[in-house]
Design an enzyme around this catalytic site. Structure first.
Site, short mmCIF file in Angstrom:
data_model
loop_
_atom_site.label_atom_id
_atom_site.label_comp_id
_atom_site.label_asym_id
_atom_site.label_seq_id
_atom_site.Cartn_x
_atom_site.Cartn_y
_atom_site.Cartn_z
N GLU A 198 -32.42 -50.72 -2.63
CA GLU A 198 -33.87 -50.87 -2.83
C GLU A 198 -34.40 -51.78 -1.74
O GLU A 198 -33.65 -52.28 -0.91
CB GLU A 198 -34.17 -51.45 -4.22
CG GLU A 198 -33.51 -52.78 -4.49
CD GLU A 198 -33.72 -53.28 -5.93
OE1 GLU A 198 -34.72 -52.94 -6.57
OE2 GLU A 198 -32.84 -54.05 -6.40
N LEU A 223 -33.37 -53.01 -9.46
CA LEU A 223 -34.37 -53.35 -10.48
C LEU A 223 -35.08 -52.09 -10.94
O LEU A 223 -35.47 -51.27 -10.11
CB LEU A 223 -35.39 -54.33 -9.87
CG LEU A 223 -36.39 -54.90 -10.87
CD1 LEU A 223 -35.73 -56.00 -11.71
CD2 LEU A 223 -37.61 -55.46 -10.16
#
Ligand code: PMP
Length: 301
Positions: A198, A223
């Site tokens: 990410e 996340l």
């Protein structure tokens, strides 16, 4: 140097801070200067805490219930009691937004395990958590970076194994941002075993040449982005082809389009990765469509 041909210099985001600035700390709305946390706070000593960020648009919180649900889950994962119901959180946030006159920007919330003597004992269960909130006024919609696309760099993901928890322990992300800043760019995408996990503060997406929207599936490796979930819902409504699968840095560089999502950037087009143009090196049509659709729902449309 001609700015069009030179490296992209990070636009310094202007954070609008009212005077007086009112923050929230442990049950009280206070001027920023009066909000004090003891040095024995476990957030300060051990990064033993959780945070959350919701966007504010037209004075209203965006997708706030989902952010509060993630806050609740993160707190539960590390065994800190959530000090407020979701309704109480929302009331506090709304009051803070109003007191600071924020029309566009964000609300930051943080809960730590509280204040306890620093020794090797785990603090007693009745230690009150430290609850803190502040707002920042910030231009999200008319961000010039969204018009030309953000240049990004890639860095190795050196984080721990529970990245699904929104922990205040952000040192690895700070180091990634340091690399980005040194390169004069806004964001760094992190990778592990050659696969993008990410962004340092965002979720990574690509659009392949076959017009497939690709993002990494949820796991403990990243996340669970709230904006990610909203964008995937919008893409499904648009009948776009979606693949939740890992992708490599090489695939991202070779993609037709790339973008990243977060509460404070919404949908941000990526122009270059490590200096390599993605597609035409400017925001792609599908990215811009998703950004517009997201703006619509963020505005309550
Ligand atoms: N990943 C990381 C590491 C982040 O810090 C963020 C920003 N909170 C995101 C993804 C995006 O999450 P969200 O869309 O919920 O802001």
């Amino acid at each position: 140097m001609n700015p069009a041909s030179g490296p992209q210099t990070v636009l310094i985001e202007v954070i609008d801070v009212p005077s007086p600035r009112i923050v929230y700390l442990n049950g009280a709305f206070l001027p920023f200067e009066e909000a004090r946390v003891p040095i024995m706070d476990r957030g300060f000593l051990f990064a033993d805490g959780i945070y959350e960020v919701s966007a504010v648009l037209d004075g209203k919180l965006v997708d706030n219930a989902a952010h509060l649900a993630r806050l609740d889950r993160s707190l539960a994962e590390i065994g800190i009691r959530n000090p407020h119901t979701l309704a109480e959180w929302e009331k506090l946030e709304t009051e803070l937004v109003a007191r600071n006159g924020v029309s566009e920007g964000l609300v930051y919330m943080q809960v730590t395990r509280g204040v306890a003597e620093r020794d090797f004992a785990f603090p007693p269960a009745d230690t009150p958590p430290t609850v803190m909130m502040f707002t920042q006024g910030k231009t999200i919609v008319a961000n010039p970076l969204a018009e030309r696309g953000a240049a990004i760099v890639t860095v190795e993901d050196i984080r721990w194994k529970r990245r699904d928890i929104k922990s205040v322990a952000l040192l690895a992300q700070v180091l990634a941002k340091q690399v980005a800043a040194a390169a004069g760019v806004a964001e760094a995408w992190m990778h592990e075993d050659g696969l993008v996990t990410e962004g340092s503060s965002s979720t990574a997406f690509i659009v392949t040449k076959e017009r497939v929207l690709v993002t990494r599936p949820l796991s403990t490796a990243l996340l669970p982005g709230i904006t990610r979930a909203a964008v995937l819902r919008l893409a499904a409504e648009e009948d776009l082809r979606i693949e939740e699968r890992p992708f490599s840095v090489a695939e991202a560089k070779d993609a037709a389009e790339a973008f990243y999502t977060s509460a404070s950037a919404f949908v941000m087009p990526v122009s270059t990765i490590d200096g390599h143009k993605v597609g035409e090196g400017r925001p792609g049509p599908l990215t811009l469509r998703l950004r517009a659709l997201y703006l619509d729902i963020a505005r309550g449309g």
